[in-house]
Scaffold this motif. Structure first.
Motif, PDB file in Angstrom:
ATOM      1  N   SER A  95     -12.809  -4.568  -9.895  1.00 24.74           N
ATOM      2  CA  SER A  95     -14.209  -4.644  -9.841  1.00 24.74           C
ATOM      3  C   SER A  95     -14.893  -3.663 -10.751  1.00 24.74           C
ATOM      4  O   SER A  95     -15.897  -4.264 -11.269  1.00 24.74           O
ATOM      5  N   SER A  96     -14.734  -2.487 -10.681  1.00 22.09           N
ATOM      6  CA  SER A  96     -15.443  -1.550 -11.171  1.00 22.09           C
ATOM      7  C   SER A  96     -15.398  -1.706 -12.752  1.00 22.09           C
ATOM      8  O   SER A  96     -16.095  -1.575 -13.603  1.00 22.09           O
ATOM      9  N   GLN A  97     -14.207  -2.158 -13.288  1.00 22.90           N
ATOM     10  CA  GLN A  97     -14.006  -2.311 -14.614  1.00 22.90           C
ATOM     11  C   GLN A  97     -14.120  -3.844 -15.266  1.00 22.90           C
ATOM     12  O   GLN A  97     -14.070  -3.882 -16.369  1.00 22.90           O
ATOM     13  N   ASP A 138      -7.183  -2.721  -1.129  1.00 26.71           N
ATOM     14  CA  ASP A 138      -8.871  -2.739  -1.509  1.00 26.71           C
ATOM     15  C   ASP A 138      -9.103  -1.656  -2.405  1.00 26.71           C
ATOM     16  O   ASP A 138     -10.007  -1.815  -3.133  1.00 26.71           O
ATOM     17  N   ASP A 139      -8.147  -0.563  -2.624  1.00 26.21           N
ATOM     18  CA  ASP A 139      -8.737   0.526  -3.552  1.00 26.21           C
ATOM     19  C   ASP A 139      -8.403  -0.193  -4.935  1.00 26.21           C
ATOM     20  O   ASP A 139      -9.337   0.084  -5.751  1.00 26.21           O
ATOM     21  N   ASP A 170       0.772  -1.143   0.075  1.00 24.83           N
ATOM     22  CA  ASP A 170       0.055   0.228   0.167  1.00 24.83           C
ATOM     23  C   ASP A 170       0.890   1.257   0.044  1.00 24.83           C
ATOM     24  O   ASP A 170       2.114   1.406   0.667  1.00 24.83           O
ATOM     25  N   LYS A 181      -8.420  -3.293  -5.570  1.00 25.01           N
ATOM     26  CA  LYS A 181      -9.504  -4.304  -5.940  1.00 25.01           C
ATOM     27  C   LYS A 181     -10.935  -3.791  -6.204  1.00 25.01           C
ATOM     28  O   LYS A 181     -11.325  -4.404  -7.177  1.00 25.01           O
ATOM     29  N   ARG A 182     -11.272  -2.575  -5.852  1.00 26.22           N
ATOM     30  CA  ARG A 182     -12.414  -1.917  -6.335  1.00 26.22           C
ATOM     31  C   ARG A 182     -12.417  -1.466  -7.562  1.00 26.22           C
ATOM     32  O   ARG A 182     -13.240  -1.514  -8.359  1.00 26.22           O
ATOM     33  N   LEU A 183     -11.210  -0.969  -8.163  1.00 22.81           N
ATOM     34  CA  LEU A 183     -11.026  -0.485  -9.538  1.00 22.81           C
ATOM     35  C   LEU A 183     -11.190  -1.687 -10.318  1.00 22.81           C
ATOM     36  O   LEU A 183     -11.728  -1.697 -11.239  1.00 22.81           O
ATOM     37  N   GLN A 240      -4.026  -9.775  -7.666  1.00 23.59           N
ATOM     38  CA  GLN A 240      -3.607  -9.115  -6.882  1.00 23.59           C
ATOM     39  C   GLN A 240      -2.725  -9.784  -5.834  1.00 23.59           C
ATOM     40  O   GLN A 240      -2.761 -10.985  -5.688  1.00 23.59           O
ATOM     41  N   GLY A 294     -12.358  -8.860 -13.124  1.00 22.30           N
ATOM     42  CA  GLY A 294     -11.895  -9.964 -12.236  1.00 22.30           C
ATOM     43  C   GLY A 294     -11.252 -11.383 -12.596  1.00 22.30           C
ATOM     44  O   GLY A 294     -10.653 -11.795 -12.070  1.00 22.30           O
ATOM     45  N   THR A 335      -4.345   1.729  -1.564  1.00 22.80           N
ATOM     46  CA  THR A 335      -4.188   0.519  -0.752  1.00 22.80           C
ATOM     47  C   THR A 335      -4.564  -0.629  -1.868  1.00 22.80           C
ATOM     48  O   THR A 335      -5.492  -0.598  -2.729  1.00 22.80           O
TER      49      THR A 335
END
Length: 382
Positions: free
Chosen positions: A250-252, A243-244, A237, A246-248, A260, A255, A241
């Motif tokens: 997922s949003s794109q 988690d940030d 991190d 991971k969210r990016l 990661q 997966g 991070t």
């Protein structure tokens, strides 16, 4: 030559500054010099390289200050005529301690800024840096007898602050990787299932300047042309991070093609690099980027930018693509070009290119250049 190196931390997640301090210490001692690395004890430290002579001390105050009373006292006791105080970085308590000791004992002060004087970095925490420069920073820079620069660009930036600065340009080195050794990796399985030439790796701190969001945005389009290609993002991190990221991902909707990993160091790092086909570092600024050299030394093709100083070696060894700037469109085109090109690069070609670079860019050669510059300074017992 007696060299007293000072750095706030040799934590592996700090990247090139910690690794270069460790590797330089080892190389100086191999060359017959007497070098000790003074640093602050940290429970999160991980091995970053061979360090035959390191002295660690308890911190004093908040970690962000990078100060240790114990280190300051020990450094003062170890300082004697003919010794060199070699400081890695700026703006931390241990740097101030070294400056004060050098001034009091009239010892040569050498600074390796590790990018802290780059215009890109100077924009961060301007207020704090202005206060520090007013009290210590400007005096420290003018007192330095030598600046060790990883690139000519860094030397030019230093001379923008100190017109008559004595600079030696000495690129960081790389430890040869045993390219023929078997790779011992068990995860992430999705990434390893792709053929090597379709394994793309980002390895480094999750820093905003490294443009991970742009890389992921580009990757979304890359997968429409190369559906079996896989991207791995590995590193500790920083401004972002895990988690940030991971969210990016997922949003794109990435997966299935992006994996990661967290902090990777030591042999695991080399194994990861040797398993990769393409190394991606679309950064907006890197004082050098040791990871680029390490990727080249393991046979990777490299995608990076002109804002990364080590990009000159990508061009020199014809081992990838250097973008004029990091945009999603340019990153996408670059990755697609390399994915097409790397399919035709044999394992033998990768290994030979890696060996040529490792032979030319050793840490022993880096130390030899720095030692020659130090020997020309009055007061240094060469």
């Amino acid at each position: 030559m007696r060299i007293l190196q000072v750095i706030a931390s040799v934590r592996a997640e700090n990247g090139g500054s910690s690794l270069s301090a460790s590797e330089l210490n080892a190389a100086w001692n191999r060359a017959g010099h007497n070098a000790t690395l003074f640093t602050i004890r940290d429970s999160h430290d991980a091995p970053v390289g061979p360090v035959p002579d390191v002295a660690v001390f308890a911190p004093s105050g908040p970690e962000a200050l990078g100060y240790s009373r114990e280190l300051s006292r020990a450094l003062s006791a170890a300082s004697h005529d003919g010794a060199v105080l070699y400081v890695h970085g700026l703006y931390l308590g241990v740097n101030v301690s070294a400056f004060r000791i050098a001034h009091r004992r009239k010892l040569p002060l050498v600074i390796q800024p590790h990018g802290t004087l780059e215009p890109f970095q100077r924009r961060y925490h301007r207020g704090r840096k202005f206060v520090f420069d007013s009290i210590y920073g400007n005096r420290t820079l003018h007192a330095a007898r030598l600046f060790v620069c990883a690139s000519q660009t860094e030397a030019d930036n230093i001379r923008a602050h100190i017109k008559q600065a004595n600079c030696v340009v000495s690129p960081l080195g790389v430890r040869p990787a045993a390219v023929s050794d078997p790779v011992d990796l068990t995860s992430p399985t999705g990434w390893l299932e792709a053929p090597r030439h379709e394994r793309v790796l980002f390895l480094g701190r999750l820093a905003s300047k490294k443009n991970i969001p742009l890389l992921l945005q580009a990757w979304r389009d890359v997968t429409t042309t190369f559906p079996t290609a896989r991207l791995l993002i590995a590193g500790p991190d920083h401004e972002l991070t895990a988690d940030d990221v991971k969210r990016l991902i997922s949003s794109q909707g990435l997966g299935a093609s992006v994996s990661q990993l967290g902090m990777i160091a030591g042999q695991s790092k080399w194994d990861l690099l040797r398993a990769a086909g393409i190394f991606a570092l679309p950064s907006s600024n890197e004082n050098f980027a040791l990871a680029v050299l390490e990727a080249l030394a393991t046979g990777c093709e490299v995608l990076t930018t002109e804002q990364v100083a080590a990009s000159e070696y990508v061009t020199q060894y014809d081992a990838g693509l250097v973008l004029s700037e990091p945009t999603a469109a340019m990153i996408r085109r670059g990755l697609e070009d390399l994915l097409r090109r790397s399919r035709g690069v044999s394992a033998h070609e990768r290994d030979e290119r890696a060996r040529r670079l490792a032979d030319a860019m050793s840490w022993d050669q880096t130390v030899s250049r720095i030692a020659s510059a130090l020997a020309r300074i009055d007061g240094v017992d060469a």
